[in-house]
Scaffold this motif. Structure first.
Motif, PDB file in Angstrom:
ATOM      1  N   UNK A  62      33.859  14.520 -39.430  1.00 27.91           N
ATOM      2  CA  UNK A  62      35.002  15.439 -39.351  1.00 27.91           C
ATOM      3  C   UNK A  62      34.568  16.883 -39.121  1.00 27.91           C
ATOM      4  N   UNK A  63      33.503  17.305 -39.820  1.00 26.83           N
ATOM      5  CA  UNK A  63      33.038  18.689 -39.698  1.00 26.83           C
ATOM      6  C   UNK A  63      31.555  18.665 -39.352  1.00 26.83           C
ATOM      7  N   UNK A  64      31.264  18.537 -38.055  1.00 30.54           N
ATOM      8  CA  UNK A  64      29.861  18.370 -37.664  1.00 30.54           C
ATOM      9  C   UNK A  64      29.039  19.651 -37.808  1.00 30.54           C
ATOM     10  N   UNK A  65      29.703  20.791 -37.997  1.00 31.15           N
ATOM     11  CA  UNK A  65      28.958  22.031 -38.241  1.00 31.15           C
ATOM     12  C   UNK A  65      28.301  22.017 -39.619  1.00 31.15           C
ATOM     13  N   UNK A  66      28.944  21.377 -40.586  1.00 35.09           N
ATOM     14  CA  UNK A  66      28.468  21.455 -41.969  1.00 35.09           C
ATOM     15  C   UNK A  66      28.178  20.100 -42.605  1.00 35.09           C
ATOM     16  N   UNK A  67      28.638  19.018 -42.002  1.00 35.93           N
ATOM     17  CA  UNK A  67      28.503  17.703 -42.637  1.00 35.93           C
ATOM     18  C   UNK A  67      27.584  16.780 -41.845  1.00 35.93           C
ATOM     19  N   UNK A  68      26.986  15.830 -42.545  1.00 36.19           N
ATOM     20  CA  UNK A  68      26.211  14.758 -41.928  1.00 36.19           C
ATOM     21  C   UNK A  68      26.516  13.461 -42.666  1.00 36.19           C
ATOM     22  N   UNK A  69      26.598  12.380 -41.916  1.00 37.14           N
ATOM     23  CA  UNK A  69      26.889  11.068 -42.487  1.00 37.14           C
ATOM     24  C   UNK A  69      25.610  10.234 -42.525  1.00 37.14           C
ATOM     25  N   UNK A  70      25.245   9.743 -43.722  1.00 36.12           N
ATOM     26  CA  UNK A  70      24.104   8.832 -43.801  1.00 36.12           C
ATOM     27  C   UNK A  70      24.462   7.505 -43.142  1.00 36.12           C
ATOM     28  N   UNK A  71      23.532   6.985 -42.315  1.00 33.71           N
ATOM     29  CA  UNK A  71      23.767   5.712 -41.624  1.00 33.71           C
ATOM     30  C   UNK A  71      22.861   4.598 -42.138  1.00 33.71           C
ATOM     31  N   UNK A  72      21.567   4.903 -42.259  1.00 31.66           N
ATOM     32  CA  UNK A  72      20.592   3.883 -42.675  1.00 31.66           C
ATOM     33  C   UNK A  72      19.312   4.593 -43.072  1.00 31.66           C
ATOM     34  N   UNK A  73      18.401   3.841 -43.647  1.00 31.25           N
ATOM     35  CA  UNK A  73      17.082   4.385 -43.955  1.00 31.25           C
ATOM     36  C   UNK A  73      16.118   4.018 -42.840  1.00 31.25           C
ATOM     37  N   UNK A  74      15.107   4.835 -42.666  1.00 29.22           N
ATOM     38  CA  UNK A  74      14.065   4.531 -41.675  1.00 29.22           C
ATOM     39  C   UNK A  74      13.488   3.147 -41.932  1.00 29.22           C
ATOM     40  N   UNK A  75      13.364   2.771 -43.200  1.00 34.68           N
ATOM     41  CA  UNK A  75      12.811   1.454 -43.551  1.00 34.68           C
ATOM     42  C   UNK A  75      13.705   0.299 -43.116  1.00 34.68           C
ATOM     43  N   UNK A  76      14.972   0.595 -42.745  1.00 34.89           N
ATOM     44  CA  UNK A  76      15.863  -0.450 -42.231  1.00 34.89           C
ATOM     45  C   UNK A  76      15.557  -0.802 -40.776  1.00 34.89           C
ATOM     46  N   UNK A  77      14.742   0.024 -40.098  1.00 37.79           N
ATOM     47  CA  UNK A  77      14.405  -0.187 -38.687  1.00 37.79           C
ATOM     48  C   UNK A  77      13.134  -1.019 -38.601  1.00 37.79           C
ATOM     49  N   UNK A  78      13.167  -2.064 -37.803  1.00 37.40           N
ATOM     50  CA  UNK A  78      12.036  -2.998 -37.711  1.00 37.40           C
ATOM     51  C   UNK A  78      11.536  -3.084 -36.274  1.00 37.40           C
ATOM     52  N   UNK A  79      10.252  -2.644 -36.019  1.00 36.93           N
ATOM     53  CA  UNK A  79       9.360  -1.920 -36.925  1.00 36.93           C
ATOM     54  C   UNK A  79       9.722  -0.431 -36.933  1.00 36.93           C
ATOM     55  N   UNK A  80       9.340   0.310 -38.008  1.00 36.72           N
ATOM     56  CA  UNK A  80       9.728   1.718 -38.116  1.00 36.72           C
ATOM     57  C   UNK A  80       8.797   2.663 -37.360  1.00 36.72           C
ATOM     58  N   UNK A  81       8.341   2.255 -36.176  1.00 36.14           N
ATOM     59  CA  UNK A  81       7.522   3.127 -35.331  1.00 36.14           C
ATOM     60  C   UNK A  81       8.421   4.213 -34.734  1.00 36.14           C
ATOM     61  N   UNK A  82       7.873   5.397 -34.434  1.00 38.16           N
ATOM     62  CA  UNK A  82       8.723   6.510 -33.979  1.00 38.16           C
ATOM     63  C   UNK A  82       9.624   6.172 -32.801  1.00 38.16           C
ATOM     64  N   UNK A  83       9.065   5.527 -31.771  1.00 39.25           N
ATOM     65  CA  UNK A  83       9.908   5.244 -30.605  1.00 39.25           C
ATOM     66  C   UNK A  83      10.992   4.226 -30.935  1.00 39.25           C
ATOM     67  N   UNK A  84      10.729   3.369 -31.911  1.00 44.70           N
ATOM     68  CA  UNK A  84      11.741   2.379 -32.279  1.00 44.70           C
ATOM     69  C   UNK A  84      12.843   3.004 -33.130  1.00 44.70           C
ATOM     70  N   UNK A  85      12.504   4.032 -33.906  1.00 46.03           N
ATOM     71  CA  UNK A  85      13.533   4.789 -34.627  1.00 46.03           C
ATOM     72  C   UNK A  85      14.440   5.490 -33.617  1.00 46.03           C
ATOM     73  N   UNK A  86      13.826   6.004 -32.542  1.00 44.25           N
ATOM     74  CA  UNK A  86      14.627   6.621 -31.474  1.00 44.25           C
ATOM     75  C   UNK A  86      15.578   5.598 -30.858  1.00 44.25           C
ATOM     76  N   UNK A  87      15.087   4.377 -30.620  1.00 42.22           N
ATOM     77  CA  UNK A  87      15.953   3.312 -30.102  1.00 42.22           C
ATOM     78  C   UNK A  87      17.129   3.068 -31.047  1.00 42.22           C
TER      79      UNK A  87
END
Length: 480
Positions: free
Chosen positions: A278-303
């Protein structure tokens, strides 16, 4: 044509030439024939497999010309081509001279969606030099977690024509698109789309980096909700700027750092959304943890961030992003952990067939014994080696163009020990793994990330990955 509009073409009696037998050509020929078109299939090859395929189509009343893919049949009103056929083929030059439109399989699927009495599902499209398949499969997993009827389709191996004309009804499709497919898809208008990255690839087909980038950028044309770009790759953002989109469509970035407004990114190990709040200037919504990404390599986090951005653009709730990423399992031979032997990890990334993919793979580990080589496809390796030099414990080279990598190592990492296997038989992989094991120290990763195509030694990258895994298991038995 707007995103939700369905094309109406009167196919009855329309003379259509289908260029190429195969995974796209045969379904296209059948679909057009069923709609009353007069279909002629032309194919360069005339081998046993092509003759068998031709016989099946001819039994339906479709004309097939084998061994002659260069000549435009008389009366042709439309050409539908397989994506791999190069734009400078005589058939296409003749069609252009005659004022005949050329469509690819994606364009045909786009035009035929919604014509079988079912509502046309919106498309969430993904392209880029690397990471397309993983991102599309992550996206489909997220959409499924949200309770939506979906499928990962397109360049991923599931025919788009089958998806739009089949019995299954979908709420939304996760669509992987190659630069070849986008080149021949002039009227495609996705709900939202992402370009993950841009690096030189297929330049022999496109003719230049500019032409390659322009074809990738077609994925943004006519987007209605979001154009997703990579904040670390300015070329992708530039494609968004150049795109002609529907009014209200937004540019949404993804970054491995802290996101700004209208971006998704990472804060303290959490994937967060500052775009669809709703307020992207001041708010952020948590979606998941990095550990939820398999594998948690940088390029895969980007994916994962790109997939999440497209899902959020479609209205998916945060919990479904987390659940979809947790449920996702990567395909074989994409940073696949094979074994740990004597505190050394063995990882198969045979899918890293170019330098851009290999750069991402090498960046995922701190200390590496790198197994590389194969067919270079015109690539150069100086930039790759320069970026990875500090991470390299050692290198084992094999394959036809290994000298190109060895020369780059000599120039930019002269202190790194290199084993050069002067053989291109499939058995070389066992020797490569044995040499890599001798170079490795506890805590290292032996990484197969060839930066080259496989066809000098193996049928495909899958067979190369399987040979690596077999060699690792054999080494484990010896070490036990």
């Amino acid at each position: 044509m707007g995103s939700q509009e369905v094309s109406t073409v009167d196919w009855q009696g329309k003379h259509v030439t289908v260029a190429g037998l195969g995974v796209s050509g045969i379904p296209a020929a059948r679909a057009l024939h069923e709609r009353g078109a007069i279909v002629t299939v032309v194919n360069d090859g005339d081998d046993e497999r092509a003759r068998a395929q031709a016989a099946e189509l001819e039994a339906l009343g479709i004309t097939v010309r084998l061994g002659d893919g260069a000549t435009l049949p008389p009366s042709t009103e439309l050409v539908v081509t397989a994506p791999g056929w190069q734009p400078d083929k005589p058939l296409f030059l003749a069609a252009a001279e005659a004022g005949v439109d050329i469509w690819g399989d994606v364009e045909l699927a786009w035009r035929l969606r919604g014509t079988n009495g079912r509502e046309a599902a919106p498309w969430l499209a993904v392209t880029g030099t690397n990471g397309k398949t993983t991102t599309v499969r992550m996206l489909a997993s997220i959409l499924e977690a949200a309770g939506l009827r979906t499928a990962a389709v397109g360049n991923i191996g599931v025919s788009l024509l089958d998806a739009v004309l089949g019995e299954q009804e979908y709420d939304v499709l996760a669509v992987e698109l190659s630069s070849y497919q986008l080149h021949w898809a002039p009227s495609l208008r996705a709900h939202s789309a992402a370009v993950l990255n841009l690096a030189p690839d297929h330049l022999d087909w496109h003719g230049s980096m500019e032409a390659y980038a322009a074809d990738k950028g077609r994925v943004y044309e006519g987007n209605t909700v979001a154009c997703v770009y990579n904040a670390a790759d300015p070329a992708t953002e530039e494609l968004v700027r150049e795109a002609d989109v529907e009014e209200g469509c937004r540019a949404i970035g993804f970054t491995l750092g802290t996101p700004g407004p209208s971006q998704l990114g990472v804060v303290d190990g959490i994937l967060v959304d500052r775009a669809f709040v709703a307020n992207r200037q001041k708010q952020a919504q948590e979606l998941a943890e990095v550990s939820d990404v398999n594998p948690p390599a940088p390029h895969n986090i980007a994916n994962a961030l790109a997939a999440a951005a497209l899902a959020r653009a479609f209205g998916v709730e945060p919990a479904a992003v987390r659940d979809g990423l947790r449920a996702f399992r990567p395909d074989a031979h994409r940073i696949e952990h094979v074994a740990d032997i004597g505190e050394v990890a063995y990882v198969d990334d045979s899918k890293a067939t170019n330098t851009h993919a290999t750069e991402a793979s090498l960046a995922a580990y701190d200390s590496i014994v790198w197994i590389a080589g194969g067919l270079a496809k015109g690539a150069t390796f100086d930039e790759l080696v320069t970026g990875a030099a500090k991470r390299l414990r050692g290198v084992v080279l094999m394959g036809a163009d290994r000298a190109l990598i060895r020369e780059a190592l000599t120039r930019h990492a002269p202190e790194v020990p290199v084993v050069d296997l002067d053989r291109t038989d499939t058995g070389a992989m066992s020797e490569a793994v044995e040499h890599a094991a001798r170079l490795a120290r506890p805590g290292d990763t032996v990484l197969l990330a060839p930066a080259c195509a496989s066809m000098d030694m193996f049928t495909n990258y899958n067979k190369r990955g399987e040979a690596f895994a077999d060699a690792v298991r054999a080494h484990a038995e010896k070490s036990a």
